[in-house]
Design a protein around this motif. Structure first.
Motif, PDB file in Angstrom:
ATOM      1  N   ARG A   1      54.226  78.501  -0.074  1.00 12.58           N
ATOM      2  CA  ARG A   1      54.581  79.059  -1.314  1.00 12.58           C
ATOM      3  C   ARG A   1      54.394  77.901  -2.413  1.00 12.58           C
ATOM      4  O   ARG A   1      53.895  78.298  -3.466  1.00 12.58           O
ATOM      5  N   ASP A   2      54.849  76.718  -2.095  1.00 13.52           N
ATOM      6  CA  ASP A   2      55.331  75.768  -3.008  1.00 13.52           C
ATOM      7  C   ASP A   2      53.997  74.475  -3.062  1.00 13.52           C
ATOM      8  O   ASP A   2      53.915  74.059  -4.137  1.00 13.52           O
ATOM      9  N   GLN A   3      53.573  74.202  -1.755  1.00 16.02           N
ATOM     10  CA  GLN A   3      52.628  73.274  -1.939  1.00 16.02           C
ATOM     11  C   GLN A   3      51.086  73.343  -1.469  1.00 16.02           C
ATOM     12  O   GLN A   3      50.399  72.514  -1.896  1.00 16.02           O
ATOM     13  N   MET A   4      50.718  74.381  -0.596  1.00 11.93           N
ATOM     14  CA  MET A   4      49.152  74.654  -0.301  1.00 11.93           C
ATOM     15  C   MET A   4      48.691  75.094  -1.438  1.00 11.93           C
ATOM     16  O   MET A   4      49.164  75.952  -2.087  1.00 11.93           O
ATOM     17  N   ARG A   5      47.500  74.547  -1.512  1.00 14.64           N
ATOM     18  CA  ARG A   5      46.531  74.755  -2.554  1.00 14.64           C
ATOM     19  C   ARG A   5      45.292  75.239  -2.145  1.00 14.64           C
ATOM     20  O   ARG A   5      44.849  75.012  -0.941  1.00 14.64           O
ATOM     21  N   VAL A   6      44.474  75.757  -2.926  1.00 10.66           N
ATOM     22  CA  VAL A   6      43.043  76.213  -2.573  1.00 10.66           C
ATOM     23  C   VAL A   6      42.317  75.073  -2.454  1.00 10.66           C
ATOM     24  O   VAL A   6      42.364  73.944  -3.405  1.00 10.66           O
ATOM     25  N   GLY A   7      41.518  75.108  -1.465  1.00 10.56           N
ATOM     26  CA  GLY A   7      40.818  73.703  -1.119  1.00 10.56           C
ATOM     27  C   GLY A   7      41.433  72.819  -0.091  1.00 10.56           C
ATOM     28  O   GLY A   7      40.927  72.049   0.585  1.00 10.56           O
ATOM     29  N   ASP A   8      42.860  72.981   0.092  1.00  6.16           N
ATOM     30  CA  ASP A   8      43.472  72.320   1.097  1.00  6.16           C
ATOM     31  C   ASP A   8      42.807  72.592   2.529  1.00  6.16           C
ATOM     32  O   ASP A   8      42.405  73.779   2.620  1.00  6.16           O
ATOM     33  N   LEU A   9      43.010  71.659   3.517  1.00  7.64           N
ATOM     34  CA  LEU A   9      42.487  71.825   4.663  1.00  7.64           C
ATOM     35  C   LEU A   9      43.417  71.799   5.865  1.00  7.64           C
ATOM     36  O   LEU A   9      44.579  71.266   5.509  1.00  7.64           O
ATOM     37  N   ALA A  10      43.261  72.640   6.863  1.00  9.03           N
ATOM     38  CA  ALA A  10      44.431  72.918   7.953  1.00  9.03           C
ATOM     39  C   ALA A  10      43.850  72.694   9.200  1.00  9.03           C
ATOM     40  O   ALA A  10      42.841  73.015   9.494  1.00  9.03           O
ATOM     41  N   PHE A  11      44.249  71.994  10.264  1.00 12.98           N
ATOM     42  CA  PHE A  11      43.994  72.228  11.645  1.00 12.98           C
ATOM     43  C   PHE A  11      44.588  73.441  12.099  1.00 12.98           C
ATOM     44  O   PHE A  11      45.693  73.919  11.714  1.00 12.98           O
ATOM     45  N   PHE A  12      43.937  74.181  12.870  1.00 13.84           N
ATOM     46  CA  PHE A  12      44.027  75.522  13.458  1.00 13.84           C
ATOM     47  C   PHE A  12      44.594  74.922  14.832  1.00 13.84           C
ATOM     48  O   PHE A  12      43.756  74.578  15.851  1.00 13.84           O
ATOM     49  N   TYR A  13      45.821  75.229  15.206  1.00 18.81           N
ATOM     50  CA  TYR A  13      46.488  74.762  16.535  1.00 18.81           C
ATOM     51  C   TYR A  13      46.834  75.990  17.303  1.00 18.81           C
ATOM     52  O   TYR A  13      47.550  77.071  16.868  1.00 18.81           O
ATOM     53  N   HIS A  14      46.176  76.010  18.578  1.00 23.53           N
ATOM     54  CA  HIS A  14      46.563  77.153  19.497  1.00 23.53           C
ATOM     55  C   HIS A  14      47.957  76.708  20.110  1.00 23.53           C
ATOM     56  O   HIS A  14      48.002  75.611  20.969  1.00 23.53           O
ATOM     57  N   SER A  15      49.156  77.312  20.081  1.00 21.69           N
ATOM     58  CA  SER A  15      50.242  76.852  20.886  1.00 21.69           C
ATOM     59  C   SER A  15      50.731  78.099  21.944  1.00 21.69           C
ATOM     60  O   SER A  15      50.253  78.937  21.990  1.00 21.69           O
ATOM     61  N   ASN A  16      51.700  77.638  22.619  1.00 21.36           N
ATOM     62  CA  ASN A  16      52.183  78.477  23.572  1.00 21.36           C
ATOM     63  C   ASN A  16      50.935  78.964  24.772  1.00 21.36           C
ATOM     64  O   ASN A  16      51.091  80.130  24.850  1.00 21.36           O
ATOM     65  N   CYS A  17      50.140  78.061  24.834  1.00 19.62           N
ATOM     66  CA  CYS A  17      49.260  78.316  25.906  1.00 19.62           C
ATOM     67  C   CYS A  17      48.890  76.949  26.594  1.00 19.62           C
ATOM     68  O   CYS A  17      49.410  75.904  26.555  1.00 19.62           O
ATOM     69  N   LYS A  18      48.014  77.202  27.613  1.00 16.93           N
ATOM     70  CA  LYS A  18      47.741  75.746  28.527  1.00 16.93           C
ATOM     71  C   LYS A  18      46.076  75.450  28.317  1.00 16.93           C
ATOM     72  O   LYS A  18      45.326  76.470  28.678  1.00 16.93           O
ATOM     73  N   PRO A  19      45.982  74.252  27.763  1.00 10.95           N
ATOM     74  CA  PRO A  19      46.929  73.267  27.251  1.00 10.95           C
ATOM     75  C   PRO A  19      46.748  73.802  25.679  1.00 10.95           C
ATOM     76  O   PRO A  19      45.946  74.178  25.031  1.00 10.95           O
ATOM     77  N   PRO A  20      47.882  73.474  25.013  1.00 10.04           N
ATOM     78  CA  PRO A  20      48.016  73.520  23.570  1.00 10.04           C
ATOM     79  C   PRO A  20      47.178  72.680  22.852  1.00 10.04           C
ATOM     80  O   PRO A  20      46.628  71.530  23.284  1.00 10.04           O
ATOM     81  N   ALA A  21      46.686  72.923  21.902  1.00 14.73           N
ATOM     82  CA  ALA A  21      45.452  72.276  21.478  1.00 14.73           C
ATOM     83  C   ALA A  21      45.054  72.364  19.699  1.00 14.73           C
ATOM     84  O   ALA A  21      45.218  73.576  19.386  1.00 14.73           O
ATOM     85  N   ILE A  22      44.479  71.547  19.044  1.00 11.82           N
ATOM     86  CA  ILE A  22      44.005  71.862  17.799  1.00 11.82           C
ATOM     87  C   ILE A  22      42.561  72.309  18.088  1.00 11.82           C
ATOM     88  O   ILE A  22      41.651  71.631  18.954  1.00 11.82           O
TER      89      ILE A  22
END
Length: 169
Positions: A46-67
């Motif tokens: 809500r307060d900090q993410m801005r258009v143009g920011d980049l993010a890693f997509f992380y798969h969780s709760n799987c084997k193995p968890p990973a970016i």
């Protein structure tokens, strides 16, 4: 947060709920990142993410968890309408359109890693000792990533991908 360049984030999703391949199949490889029900994670969106920011997509709760790749924020925080839908698993009767409790952002796929960076791989690098994802008790689904950790992981992913290609030749 200094916004001279993009800020960096990590977004967690269980691949059984929403995977990087689901995003790749979305129209324009873009979708909203909904269902976040933690106040600290909500505040980041809500307060900090801005258009143009980049993010890693992380798969969780799987084997193995990973970016597994990178997404770009293409719409900054706005009310998460899934909270108002009684049929949604993310329904929250205390959230209304007049007083939204939860927020989401829109993300667009930048790229999928040919070699995901797994949690076990990250844990062996002293350079990532302070990486929030690796801190004990950190369960947040949305978190900022320090630029030095972002660049280290990106370089590792590229090196792993190129050594994989070399082995396949």
């Amino acid at each position: 947060m200094n916004h001279s360049g993009p800020a960096y984030w990590l977004l967690k999703s269980e691949p059984s709920a929403f995977s990087i391949d689901d995003l790749a199949r979305s129209p324009h490889q873009t979708d909203h990142w909904d269902g976040v029900r933690n106040y600290q994670a909500r505040n980041f969106m809500r307060d900090q993410m801005r258009v143009g920011d980049l993010a890693f997509f992380y798969h969780s709760n799987c084997k193995p968890p990973a970016i597994v790749g990178i997404v770009r924020i293409v719409r900054s925080g706005y009310p998460d309408h899934t909270a108002w839908d009684p049929d949604s698993p993310y329904f929250d009767p205390k959230s209304t359109s007049d007083h939204p409790r939860w927020y989401m952002v829109d993300v667009q796929l930048e790229r999928k890693f040919s070699h995901p960076v797994t949690l076990p791989e990250m844990k062996v690098h002293p350079e990532l000792a302070e990486f929030r994802l690796l801190k004990k008790g950190n369960r947040l689904s949305v978190m900022p990533v320090d630029p030095e950790h972002w660049h280290f992981i990106l370089a590792f992913a590229e090196q792993a991908a190129s050594s994989k290609e070399t082995r396949q030749r």
